[in-house]
Design a protein around this motif. Structure first.
Motif, PDB file in Angstrom:
ATOM      1  N   LYS A 143       0.900  -1.252  -0.069  1.00  0.00           N
ATOM      2  CA  LYS A 143       0.100  -0.129   0.085  1.00  0.00           C
ATOM      3  C   LYS A 143       0.799   1.201   0.067  1.00  0.00           C
ATOM      4  CE  LYS A 143      -3.716  -2.438   2.268  1.00  0.00           C
ATOM      5  NZ  LYS A 143      -4.480  -2.484   3.623  1.00  0.00           N
ATOM      6  N   GLN A 144       1.110   1.756  -1.357  1.00  0.00           N
ATOM      7  CA  GLN A 144       2.281   3.012  -1.339  1.00  0.00           C
ATOM      8  C   GLN A 144       1.876   4.387  -0.860  1.00  0.00           C
ATOM      9  OE1 GLN A 144       3.662   4.018  -5.253  1.00  0.00           O
ATOM     10  NE2 GLN A 144       5.676   3.682  -4.553  1.00  0.00           N
ATOM     11  N   ARG A 145       0.466   4.371  -1.052  1.00  0.00           N
ATOM     12  CA  ARG A 145      -0.064   5.825  -0.633  1.00  0.00           C
ATOM     13  C   ARG A 145      -0.178   5.778   0.955  1.00  0.00           C
ATOM     14  NH1 ARG A 145      -1.916   5.210  -5.614  1.00  0.00           N
ATOM     15  NH2 ARG A 145      -1.969   6.933  -6.876  1.00  0.00           N
ATOM     16  N   LEU A 146      -0.319   4.676   1.597  1.00  0.00           N
ATOM     17  CA  LEU A 146      -0.476   4.664   3.050  1.00  0.00           C
ATOM     18  C   LEU A 146       1.100   4.469   3.504  1.00  0.00           C
ATOM     19  CD1 LEU A 146      -2.051   4.005   5.670  1.00  0.00           C
ATOM     20  CD2 LEU A 146      -1.350   1.555   5.100  1.00  0.00           C
ATOM     21  N   ALA A 147       1.862   4.084   3.014  1.00  0.00           N
ATOM     22  CA  ALA A 147       3.129   4.228   3.210  1.00  0.00           C
ATOM     23  C   ALA A 147       3.855   5.614   3.124  1.00  0.00           C
ATOM     24  CB  ALA A 147       4.319   3.129   2.206  1.00  0.00           C
ATOM     25  N   ILE A 148       3.412   6.347   2.314  1.00  0.00           N
ATOM     26  CA  ILE A 148       3.529   7.687   2.189  1.00  0.00           C
ATOM     27  C   ILE A 148       3.281   8.464   3.194  1.00  0.00           C
ATOM     28  CG2 ILE A 148       3.367   9.991   0.793  1.00  0.00           C
ATOM     29  CD1 ILE A 148       5.460   7.843  -0.604  1.00  0.00           C
ATOM     30  N   PHE A 149       1.842   8.452   3.672  1.00  0.00           N
ATOM     31  CA  PHE A 149       1.156   9.241   4.509  1.00  0.00           C
ATOM     32  C   PHE A 149       2.103   8.752   5.924  1.00  0.00           C
ATOM     33  CE2 PHE A 149      -1.739   8.894   8.362  1.00  0.00           C
ATOM     34  CZ  PHE A 149      -2.179  10.379   8.062  1.00  0.00           C
ATOM     35  N   ILE A 150       2.154   7.370   6.354  1.00  0.00           N
ATOM     36  CA  ILE A 150       2.588   7.155   7.575  1.00  0.00           C
ATOM     37  C   ILE A 150       4.166   7.776   7.467  1.00  0.00           C
ATOM     38  CG2 ILE A 150       3.502   5.223   9.209  1.00  0.00           C
ATOM     39  CD1 ILE A 150       0.907   3.640   8.167  1.00  0.00           C
ATOM     40  N   ALA A 151       4.880   7.610   6.658  1.00  0.00           N
ATOM     41  CA  ALA A 151       6.148   7.908   6.565  1.00  0.00           C
ATOM     42  C   ALA A 151       6.327   9.366   6.797  1.00  0.00           C
ATOM     43  CB  ALA A 151       6.999   7.681   5.189  1.00  0.00           C
ATOM     44  N   SER A 152       5.564  10.300   6.036  1.00  0.00           N
ATOM     45  CA  SER A 152       5.761  11.827   6.200  1.00  0.00           C
ATOM     46  C   SER A 152       5.142  12.104   7.655  1.00  0.00           C
ATOM     47  CB  SER A 152       5.097  12.377   5.175  1.00  0.00           C
ATOM     48  OG  SER A 152       3.643  12.006   4.952  1.00  0.00           O
ATOM     49  N   ALA A 153       3.948  11.888   8.101  1.00  0.00           N
ATOM     50  CA  ALA A 153       3.258  12.239   9.297  1.00  0.00           C
ATOM     51  C   ALA A 153       4.034  11.849  10.480  1.00  0.00           C
ATOM     52  CB  ALA A 153       1.827  11.665   9.249  1.00  0.00           C
ATOM     53  N   VAL A 154       4.765  10.605  10.479  1.00  0.00           N
ATOM     54  CA  VAL A 154       5.738  10.319  11.714  1.00  0.00           C
ATOM     55  C   VAL A 154       6.910  10.894  11.701  1.00  0.00           C
ATOM     56  CG1 VAL A 154       6.594   8.379  12.772  1.00  0.00           C
ATOM     57  CG2 VAL A 154       4.439   8.021  11.923  1.00  0.00           C
ATOM     58  N   ALA A 155       7.646  11.069  10.291  1.00  0.00           N
ATOM     59  CA  ALA A 155       8.577  11.809  10.309  1.00  0.00           C
ATOM     60  C   ALA A 155       8.710  13.127  11.094  1.00  0.00           C
ATOM     61  CB  ALA A 155       9.018  11.841   9.297  1.00  0.00           C
ATOM     62  N   ASP A 156       7.316  13.949  10.719  1.00  0.00           N
ATOM     63  CA  ASP A 156       6.993  15.149  11.566  1.00  0.00           C
ATOM     64  C   ASP A 156       7.289  15.143  13.099  1.00  0.00           C
ATOM     65  OD1 ASP A 156       5.015  17.177  12.527  1.00  0.00           O
ATOM     66  OD2 ASP A 156       5.301  17.996  10.586  1.00  0.00           O
ATOM     67  N   LEU A 157       6.255  14.255  13.335  1.00  0.00           N
ATOM     68  CA  LEU A 157       6.173  14.269  14.856  1.00  0.00           C
ATOM     69  C   LEU A 157       7.416  13.596  15.475  1.00  0.00           C
ATOM     70  CD1 LEU A 157       2.712  12.033  15.215  1.00  0.00           C
ATOM     71  CD2 LEU A 157       3.270  14.421  15.983  1.00  0.00           C
ATOM     72  N   THR A 158       8.219  12.760  14.985  1.00  0.00           N
ATOM     73  CA  THR A 158       9.431  12.518  15.468  1.00  0.00           C
ATOM     74  C   THR A 158      10.476  13.714  15.402  1.00  0.00           C
ATOM     75  OG1 THR A 158       9.334  10.154  14.661  1.00  0.00           O
ATOM     76  CG2 THR A 158      11.646  10.937  15.058  1.00  0.00           C
ATOM     77  N   THR A 159      10.583  14.584  14.501  1.00  0.00           N
ATOM     78  CA  THR A 159      11.209  15.727  14.518  1.00  0.00           C
ATOM     79  C   THR A 159      11.053  16.455  16.068  1.00  0.00           C
ATOM     80  OG1 THR A 159      11.549  15.981  12.034  1.00  0.00           O
ATOM     81  CG2 THR A 159      11.738  18.055  13.407  1.00  0.00           C
ATOM     82  N   TYR A 160       9.642  16.789  16.335  1.00  0.00           N
ATOM     83  CA  TYR A 160       9.496  17.368  17.509  1.00  0.00           C
ATOM     84  C   TYR A 160       9.763  16.737  18.702  1.00  0.00           C
ATOM     85  CZ  TYR A 160       7.931  20.818  14.352  1.00  0.00           C
ATOM     86  OH  TYR A 160       7.915  21.744  13.322  1.00  0.00           O
ATOM     87  N   ILE A 161       9.871  15.499  18.779  1.00  0.00           N
ATOM     88  CA  ILE A 161      10.108  14.638  19.950  1.00  0.00           C
ATOM     89  C   ILE A 161      11.541  14.579  20.230  1.00  0.00           C
ATOM     90  CG2 ILE A 161      10.216  12.061  20.860  1.00  0.00           C
ATOM     91  CD1 ILE A 161       7.729  11.549  19.193  1.00  0.00           C
ATOM     92  N   VAL A 162      12.263  14.675  18.871  1.00  0.00           N
ATOM     93  CA  VAL A 162      13.934  15.009  19.189  1.00  0.00           C
ATOM     94  C   VAL A 162      14.176  16.277  19.701  1.00  0.00           C
ATOM     95  CG1 VAL A 162      15.831  14.983  17.950  1.00  0.00           C
ATOM     96  CG2 VAL A 162      14.523  13.127  17.422  1.00  0.00           C
ATOM     97  N   THR A 163      13.228  17.241  18.964  1.00  0.00           N
ATOM     98  CA  THR A 163      13.574  18.726  19.683  1.00  0.00           C
ATOM     99  C   THR A 163      13.181  18.845  21.093  1.00  0.00           C
ATOM    100  OG1 THR A 163      12.785  19.371  17.406  1.00  0.00           O
ATOM    101  CG2 THR A 163      12.655  21.201  19.443  1.00  0.00           C
ATOM    102  N   SER A 164      12.114  17.970  21.268  1.00  0.00           N
ATOM    103  CA  SER A 164      11.929  17.994  22.998  1.00  0.00           C
ATOM    104  C   SER A 164      12.997  17.284  23.765  1.00  0.00           C
ATOM    105  CB  SER A 164      10.369  17.099  23.275  1.00  0.00           C
ATOM    106  OG  SER A 164       9.337  17.837  22.516  1.00  0.00           O
TER     107      SER A 164
END
Length: 259
Positions: free
Chosen positions: A172-193
Motif C-alpha cells: 500500500k504505497q499511499r499509506l506508506a507515504i502518509f505514515i512516513a511523512s506524518a511520523v517523520a514530522d512527529l519524530t522531529t518534534y520528539i527529538v526537539t523536545s
C-alpha cells in the motif's frame, strides 16, 4: 516512452516555479516580522549543547553530500525533482502556526524527499533549508543549526525512509507515504523536545519532567499538523505518479507503465 520525458520535466519545472513563487511571496510579506519559531532559536541552547549537536550532525551532512553527488552524476535528469523536494521542504517548514507557548509549530516536509532520494540526501537539503530560514526569516539560528538539522534533516528523514520501506511490504504505497511523512514530522518534534529537555532539565523531575512538558505542549499543534502534512504529501505523490512517472521509475519507486 522517450517522447514523454520533456513533458514530464516541464510539469516538474512548473511545480518548482510555483513553489518558488510561494516562497518569494512569503519572504516579501513575512520577512519584516520577528519570528519565534519551533526551530530552536539563535542563542537559546547553552554553548556546550550547541557544539555537541553540530558535531553530531556534521558527519551526516558530509555523507549526504557524497550521496547527492552520486545521484546527480548517475541521473542528472533528476535535478529538477531534487529541487522540487527541497522547495517542498522549504515551503512547508516556513508555514508557521501559533502554539500555546507563544512560539510556533510547523510541518517539516522532509518525508517526501527522504522517500524519493533517501535520508542522506535529505540531510543536505534539509540543512540548507534550515540555513536559509535562519538567515532570511530569523527562523532558527546558526548556533542552533546543528541541533535543528539533527532533528528535522537527519532523524526525521531516516524515520520516514525506514517506515516507508516497512509499510511498503503491505503493498500500500499511499499509506506508506502518509505514515512516513506524518511520523517523520512527529519524530522531529520528539527529538526537539529531547534536545530542550537535555539542555534545560526541570528542577523537580529532571530530564523526564522537562521532556514531558515540552512534548506535551508541542503535541497540541503538532499532531494535527503531522496528519495534515501526511495528507498533503500523498496529494503531491499522486501528482508525481501521474506527471513524473518516469522519474519515479528511475528511482525504482514505480513500475513501468504497461502499454
Amino acid at each position: 516512452m522517450l517522447k514523454t520525458i520533456p513533458k514530464s520535466k516541464g510539469r516538474v519545472r512548473l511545480v518548482s516555479l510555483i513553489l518558488m513563487a510561494v516562497v518569494s511571496f512569503y519572504l516579501i510579506v513575512c520577512l519584516p516580522k520577528p519570528a519565534y519559531a519551533m526551530h530552536i532559536m539563535e542563542g537559546f541552547l547553552p554553548p556546550g549543547w550547541a557544539i555537541f549537536w553540530w558535531v553530531v550532525a556534521l558527519p551526516f551532512f558530509i555523507l549526504g553530500l557524497r550521496s547527492l553527488t552520486r545521484i546527480t552524476k548517475a541521473t542528472p535528469e533528476l535535478k529538477l525533482l531534487l529541487a522540487l523536494a527541497g522547495a517542498f521542504t522549504f515551503v512547508l517548514s516556513a508555514l508557521k502556526m501559533p502554539s500555546v507557548t507563544g512560539s510556533c509549530s510547523h510541518p517539516t516536509g522532509t518525508g517526501l524527499g527522504a522517500v524519493l532520494f533517501g535520508p542522506l540526501a535529505m540531510s543536505v537539503l534539509g540543512s540548507l533549508v534550515l540555513l536559509f530560514q535562519a538567515l532570511l526569516l530569523a527562523h532558527g539560528g546558526l548556533t542552533t543549526l546543528g541541533a535543528n538539522a539533527f532533528s528535522m534533516a537527519i532523524v526525521g528523514p531516516f524515520v520516514a525512509f525506514w517506515l516507508y520501506r516497512l509499510v511498503m511490504q503491505s503493498g500500500k504505497q499511499r499509506l506508506a507515504i502518509f505514515i512516513a511523512s506524518a511520523v517523520a514530522d512527529l519524530t522531529t518534534y520528539i527529538v526537539t523536545s529531547v534536545q530542550l529537555a537535555l539542555a534545560f532539565p526541570a528542577a523537580t523531575g529532571g530530564f523526564m519532567a522537562s521532556f514531558i512538558k515540552f512534548a506535551g505542549i508541542f503535541a497540541v499543534t503538532q499532531v494535527p499538523l503531522a496528519i495534515s502534512e501526511g495528507l498533503l504529501t500523498v496529494l503531491v505523490w499522486n501528482w508525481l505518479s501521474n506527471y513524473g512517472h518516469q522519474e519515479l521509475e528511475m528511482l525504482n519507486l514505480m513500475k513501468p507503465k504497461t502499454e
